[in-house]
Design a protein around this motif. Structure first.
Motif, mmCIF file in Angstrom:
data_model
loop_
_atom_site.group_PDB
_atom_site.id
_atom_site.type_symbol
_atom_site.label_atom_id
_atom_site.label_comp_id
_atom_site.label_asym_id
_atom_site.label_seq_id
_atom_site.Cartn_x
_atom_site.Cartn_y
_atom_site.Cartn_z
ATOM 1 N N VAL A 82 0.975 -0.986 0.424
ATOM 2 C CA VAL A 82 0.229 0.151 -0.260
ATOM 3 C C VAL A 82 1.382 1.502 -0.440
ATOM 4 O O VAL A 82 0.407 2.454 -0.465
ATOM 5 C CB VAL A 82 -1.052 -0.295 1.441
ATOM 6 C CG1 VAL A 82 -1.572 1.161 0.860
ATOM 7 C CG2 VAL A 82 -1.776 -0.960 1.401
ATOM 8 N N ALA A 83 2.195 1.155 0.471
ATOM 9 C CA ALA A 83 3.093 2.354 0.753
ATOM 10 C C ALA A 83 3.449 2.842 -0.224
ATOM 11 O O ALA A 83 3.543 3.679 -0.777
ATOM 12 C CB ALA A 83 3.315 2.457 2.235
ATOM 13 N N SER A 168 -4.207 10.624 -0.902
ATOM 14 C CA SER A 168 -4.557 11.037 -2.319
ATOM 15 C C SER A 168 -4.205 10.163 -3.715
ATOM 16 O O SER A 168 -5.855 9.733 -4.071
ATOM 17 C CB SER A 168 -4.898 12.717 -2.434
ATOM 18 O OG SER A 168 -3.325 12.502 -2.774
ATOM 19 N N THR A 169 -3.393 9.286 -3.328
ATOM 20 C CA THR A 169 -3.499 8.063 -4.477
ATOM 21 C C THR A 169 -3.901 7.254 -3.684
ATOM 22 O O THR A 169 -3.645 6.592 -4.232
ATOM 23 C CB THR A 169 -1.959 8.571 -4.629
ATOM 24 O OG1 THR A 169 -1.086 8.015 -3.416
ATOM 25 C CG2 THR A 169 -1.060 9.986 -5.230
ATOM 26 N N TYR A 170 -4.758 6.797 -2.763
ATOM 27 C CA TYR A 170 -4.791 5.643 -2.671
ATOM 28 C C TYR A 170 -5.698 4.557 -3.325
ATOM 29 O O TYR A 170 -6.575 5.503 -3.683
ATOM 30 C CB TYR A 170 -5.203 6.010 -0.564
ATOM 31 C CG TYR A 170 -5.959 4.643 -0.496
ATOM 32 C CD1 TYR A 170 -5.074 3.632 0.104
ATOM 33 C CD2 TYR A 170 -7.749 4.077 0.047
ATOM 34 C CE1 TYR A 170 -5.531 2.692 0.626
ATOM 35 C CE2 TYR A 170 -7.770 2.610 0.517
ATOM 36 C CZ TYR A 170 -6.597 1.965 1.392
ATOM 37 O OH TYR A 170 -6.920 0.956 1.618
ATOM 38 N N PRO A 251 -5.135 4.364 5.525
ATOM 39 C CA PRO A 251 -3.883 5.499 4.684
ATOM 40 C C PRO A 251 -4.955 7.239 5.617
ATOM 41 O O PRO A 251 -6.013 7.528 4.766
ATOM 42 C CB PRO A 251 -4.001 5.471 4.063
ATOM 43 C CG PRO A 251 -3.311 3.761 3.990
ATOM 44 C CD PRO A 251 -5.202 3.237 4.512
ATOM 45 N N GLY A 252 -4.533 8.047 5.925
ATOM 46 C CA GLY A 252 -4.211 9.101 6.270
ATOM 47 C C GLY A 252 -6.306 9.661 7.272
ATOM 48 O O GLY A 252 -6.313 11.048 7.212
#
Length: 292
Positions: A82-83, A168-170, A251-252
């Motif tokens: 994911v990262a 934002s790119t997830y 994430p986020g």
């Protein structure tokens, strides 16, 4: 940092702040999946306590995280991928990587939070309805509950207008059971209608809210007696509230959506969202709204 919250009293949004846009509902999606499964049970399409076809566990055990399945949430390679912004693995690859066919304990003899268990619930819903999970959840739960703006995100462009904090790119397909996005007020309204409305009859709501009590405390979280029902976290908070709902994070951002179970008037449900990424604080804020 973005924060938004909403409080529902007696079925009406009584308070909201910064809550106009869409946010990821993260694991509150599990509550909606559980509600869809309970609707199908009510219609006689599936059974709560018979083994899932071809599997050694029941739907109740899946919904309560007692099926013995592994969870990819504790799998380092998942978080590393994911990262790196990798493309999500195919489901068969995911299941092979975490050795999903090997149960960690006999069904019903333990408790471990499992996103893979809810992937199985998603697959069951899609199989018996013949629909993708977005259409199925809209037809079975969201639209009958008067929630028109929530949807399952499947591609990065589905998150273009969603508050994702620094993620934002997830890619939403990394949430294998499905990632609902919707407004904060709609999250609070939906839970309120699930806990008090006509979609689930009173006896079904009672079963949904009956918790398996978890051993010990949830570390650094505002729970005095945590438990898990069918798709809902249920228990007593450190502020002496009895609540049902779900916390979610990715994430986020984080979100906490809860309903007060004490029967006091007015009835109250609340949702709190933050891009700060602190689940304990998000829960504390949601519980504070419930307490008033």
């Amino acid at each position: 940092m973005t924060e938004a919250w909403a409080m529902v009293e007696d079925g009406v949004v009584a308070e909201s702040h910064g809550a106009a846009g869409l946010v990821p509902w993260w694991s509150f999606t599990k509550t909606v999946l559980a509600a869809a499964a309970l609707v199908l049970i009510r219609r006689g399409v599936v059974n709560l306590d018979e083994p899932v076809p071809g599997r050694p566990y029941t739907l109740r055990q899946l919904l309560q995280h007692r099926a013995g399945l592994a969870d990819y949430g504790g799998f380092p390679a998942y978080h590393e991928a994911v990262a790196r912004r990798d493309e999500p693995w195919p489901v068969t690859d995911l299941l092979a990587r975490v050795d999903a066919d090997r149960l960690r304990y006999a069904p019903g003899e333990g408790w471990d939070y499992s996103n893979i268990g809810y992937l199985v619930v998603r697959q069951m819903i899609e199989a018996v309805t013949g629909e993708g999970i977005d259409d199925a959840l809209k037809r079975l739960v969201l639209h009958p509950s008067g929630i028109a703006g929530a949807r399952v995100a499947t591609k990065p462009h589905d998150l273009a207008e969603v508050s994702m904090g620094d993620a934002s790119t997830y890619h939403p397909a990394w949430v294998y059971h499905g990632l609902l996005v919707g407004s904060v007020p709609d999250a609070a309204l939906l839970l309120d209608r699930l806990m008090r409305g006509e979609l689930l009859p009173a006896e079904t709501r009672k079963v949904m809210q009956e918790p398996f009590l978890l051993p010990g405390l949830v570390q650094d979280r505002p729970w005095k007696q945590p438990g898990y029902g069918l798709g809902v976290m249920v228990g007593e908070t450190t502020g002496n509230l009895r609540v049902a709902g779900h916390t979610g994070g990715g994430p986020g951002s984080t979100i906490a959506v809860y309903h007060r179970l004490d029967g006091r008037r007015p009835s109250r449900s609340a949702a709190f969202f933050s891009t700060r990424g602190d689940q304990a604080r998000t829960e504390e804020k949601a519980f504070g709204l419930l307490k008033g």
